[in-house]
Write a protein that holds these residues in place. Structure first.
Motif, short mmCIF file in Angstrom:
data_model
loop_
_atom_site.label_atom_id
_atom_site.label_comp_id
_atom_site.label_asym_id
_atom_site.label_seq_id
_atom_site.Cartn_x
_atom_site.Cartn_y
_atom_site.Cartn_z
N TRP A 34 26.47 -7.93 71.40
CA TRP A 34 27.63 -8.28 72.16
C TRP A 34 27.90 -9.67 71.48
O TRP A 34 29.36 -9.31 71.03
CB TRP A 34 27.79 -8.75 73.42
CG TRP A 34 29.49 -8.82 73.92
CD1 TRP A 34 29.51 -10.06 74.55
CD2 TRP A 34 30.71 -7.99 74.02
NE1 TRP A 34 30.83 -10.38 75.37
CE2 TRP A 34 31.62 -8.54 74.73
CE3 TRP A 34 29.95 -6.65 73.99
CZ2 TRP A 34 32.99 -8.02 75.14
CZ3 TRP A 34 31.78 -5.59 74.09
CH2 TRP A 34 32.66 -6.50 74.96
N THR A 59 27.22 -10.47 68.61
CA THR A 59 26.37 -10.82 67.05
C THR A 59 27.72 -9.09 66.67
O THR A 59 28.98 -9.23 65.49
CB THR A 59 25.60 -9.43 66.82
OG1 THR A 59 24.25 -9.62 66.73
CG2 THR A 59 25.63 -8.43 65.19
N ALA A 60 28.82 -8.73 67.68
CA ALA A 60 29.73 -8.07 67.66
C ALA A 60 30.79 -9.66 67.25
O ALA A 60 31.79 -9.07 66.55
CB ALA A 60 30.20 -7.39 68.37
N TRP A 61 30.92 -10.12 68.36
CA TRP A 61 31.70 -11.03 68.22
C TRP A 61 31.70 -12.39 67.22
O TRP A 61 32.71 -12.34 66.33
CB TRP A 61 31.63 -11.82 69.06
CG TRP A 61 32.90 -13.49 69.08
CD1 TRP A 61 33.51 -13.60 69.26
CD2 TRP A 61 32.31 -14.99 68.66
NE1 TRP A 61 33.56 -14.88 69.78
CE2 TRP A 61 32.83 -15.77 68.61
CE3 TRP A 61 30.56 -15.44 67.94
CZ2 TRP A 61 32.59 -16.82 68.53
CZ3 TRP A 61 30.84 -16.12 67.96
CH2 TRP A 61 32.52 -17.50 67.86
N GLY A 88 30.15 -11.32 64.20
CA GLY A 88 31.74 -10.12 62.54
C GLY A 88 33.26 -10.17 63.08
O GLY A 88 33.03 -10.30 62.09
N ARG A 89 33.67 -10.60 63.62
CA ARG A 89 35.25 -10.38 63.87
C ARG A 89 36.31 -11.34 63.81
O ARG A 89 36.87 -11.85 63.12
CB ARG A 89 35.15 -10.16 65.36
CG ARG A 89 35.42 -8.87 65.76
CD ARG A 89 36.00 -8.05 67.26
NE ARG A 89 35.75 -9.52 68.24
CZ ARG A 89 34.71 -8.88 69.26
NH1 ARG A 89 34.13 -7.54 68.83
NH2 ARG A 89 34.46 -10.35 70.00
N HIS A 90 34.72 -12.91 63.82
CA HIS A 90 35.17 -14.41 64.12
C HIS A 90 34.59 -14.69 63.31
O HIS A 90 35.88 -15.71 62.17
CB HIS A 90 35.50 -14.96 65.17
CG HIS A 90 35.83 -14.47 66.38
ND1 HIS A 90 37.04 -14.77 67.11
CD2 HIS A 90 35.82 -13.82 66.85
CE1 HIS A 90 37.33 -14.18 67.81
NE2 HIS A 90 36.61 -13.34 68.06
N HIS A 91 33.58 -14.56 62.66
CA HIS A 91 32.89 -15.03 61.56
C HIS A 91 31.83 -14.37 60.71
O HIS A 91 30.59 -14.59 60.65
CB HIS A 91 32.07 -16.44 62.13
CG HIS A 91 32.82 -17.05 63.01
ND1 HIS A 91 34.02 -18.07 61.99
CD2 HIS A 91 32.89 -17.73 64.58
CE1 HIS A 91 33.76 -19.38 63.41
NE2 HIS A 91 33.52 -19.03 64.82
N PRO A 92 32.10 -13.43 60.35
CA PRO A 92 31.93 -12.46 59.31
C PRO A 92 30.78 -13.08 58.35
O PRO A 92 29.88 -12.85 57.77
CB PRO A 92 32.54 -11.50 58.79
CG PRO A 92 34.37 -12.21 58.81
CD PRO A 92 34.10 -13.00 60.39
N THR A 97 37.37 -19.09 71.63
CA THR A 97 36.42 -17.35 71.64
C THR A 97 35.64 -17.43 72.10
O THR A 97 34.67 -16.09 72.64
CB THR A 97 35.97 -17.50 70.11
OG1 THR A 97 35.63 -18.42 69.55
CG2 THR A 97 37.81 -17.43 69.24
#
Length: 347
Positions: free
Chosen positions: A269, A271-273, A275-279, A197
């Protein structure tokens, strides 16, 4: 796209005086193959490929060669993402899929190395984006670049996550006979799920360690840049131990840990990742990186101490002066700041 504004790359996104190329020198193409699906290549004819690093950067080298801009490794944390904004390109998916290729890099480099003004300084490669990313399999720029450096007995170092470097093994051996050559491979962790990921376009960590093993088997010392150590995901003691143990088993000459840092462009970029994978980690990251791009000094020191203790236990250590230049040359210490801890730069 602002091609006319793309000037000589210093490694920090700063422009030199003369543009590398004009808009009329750009050819845009795509390839109908699975490995390049969704990727657009912008082929340019460069006027210069030796890029001088500003003295204010405090890097341990003065010159870089970057045959590519943008990178299909698609590492979500890559600090070089910001450089795409100078072309009005997106620093997120655009950085991963819009690749600038300096198709004449080998011949331009050979010409520049032949200039009486060139003093034979060390040249670092892989300091901005990976020179052995997937595009290199098609464009084959590195053999000509290595041959030019070899023929001028010019010292150089390479930092890579790519296994394609083994294609050029003989050239590396020939260059090492006449100049100081350093190779370093970046392996920050072994966890397969994290790799898929956070570094989706790279070879698996185990395959990168195979590169270290192969180079060592052919008499070419290879260090490992243990980078990035990702807070709360790759920094647990058992994971650090597993990585250092594997690095030692591969025959690395050194291991140098680098904690994740998040510059503008990469920070958004990543931080967005996250938030999707480990919020559940977003708030912890906001606290850890509250002062800017770098983790607190205490955290960096803790990681460095742990890795160095493990390295000593397994019979390897950090880069020693004069023993291996790649890790030191390709992971420079940036300009210190009063409110920000010192941190080495990652590819």
């Amino acid at each position: 796209m602002r091609w006319e504004n793309l000037a000589a790359d210093t490694g920090h996104g700063r422009a030199a005086d003369a543009a590398l190329f004009g808009a009329d020198a750009v050819t845009t193409r795509t390839f109908d193959t699975p490995e390049f699906a969704g990727v657009t290549f912008h082929e340019v004819r460069a006027r210069s490929v030796l890029n001088r690093v500003p003295g204010a950067s405090r890097m341990p080298f003065e010159w870089t060669v970057n045959p590519y801009r943008g990178c299909t490794h698609a590492c979500v944390y890559c600090f070089a993402r910001k450089t795409h904004s100078y072309l009005d390109l997106d620093t997120g998916i655009g950085f991963d899929t819009q690749i600038v290729v300096k198709v004449n890099a080998p011949e331009v480099l050979r010409r520049q190395l032949s200039s009486p003004r060139w003093q034979g300084d060390h040249v670092a490669m892989g300091t901005n984006v990976d020179c052995y990313q997937r595009a290199e399999g098609h464009y084959r720029l590195m053999p000509g670049i290595l041959a030019a450096l070899r023929d001028h007995a010019n010292p150089f170092s390479i930092l890579t996550k790519g296994t394609l470097i083994l294609r050029d093994l003989e050239l590396l051996r020939e260059a090492a006979e006449v100049a100081d050559v350093g190779v370093s491979v970046s392996v920050g962790f072994l966890d397969g799920e994290l790799w898929r990921t956070v570094e989706p376009g790279t070879p698996a960590p185990e395959r990168r360690l195979d590169v270290v093993r192969a180079l060592a088997g052919h008499g070419i010392g290879c260090g490992v840049l243990m980078a990035p150590v990702i807070p709360f995901l790759g920094d647990q003691p058992d994971r650090l131990r597993a990585t250092v143990r594997a690095v030692a088993a591969a025959g690395a000459t050194s291991v140098t840990p680098l904690t994740l840092h998040l510059r503008p462009g990469a920070r958004e970029w990543f931080t967005a990742w996250l938030g999707r994978h480990h919020p559940h980690l977003v708030a912890r990251y906001e606290r850890l990186y509250a002062d800017g791009a770098y983790a607190p000094r205490w955290y960096q020191r803790r990681i460095t101490r742990q890795v160095h203790e493990l390295a000593e236990e397994y019979g390897i250590g950090p880069t020693r002066a004069g023993a291996h230049r790649a890790a030191a040359a390709s992971a420079p210490t940036p300009e210190p700041e009063r409110a920000r801890p010192t941190q080495l730069t990652l590819i």
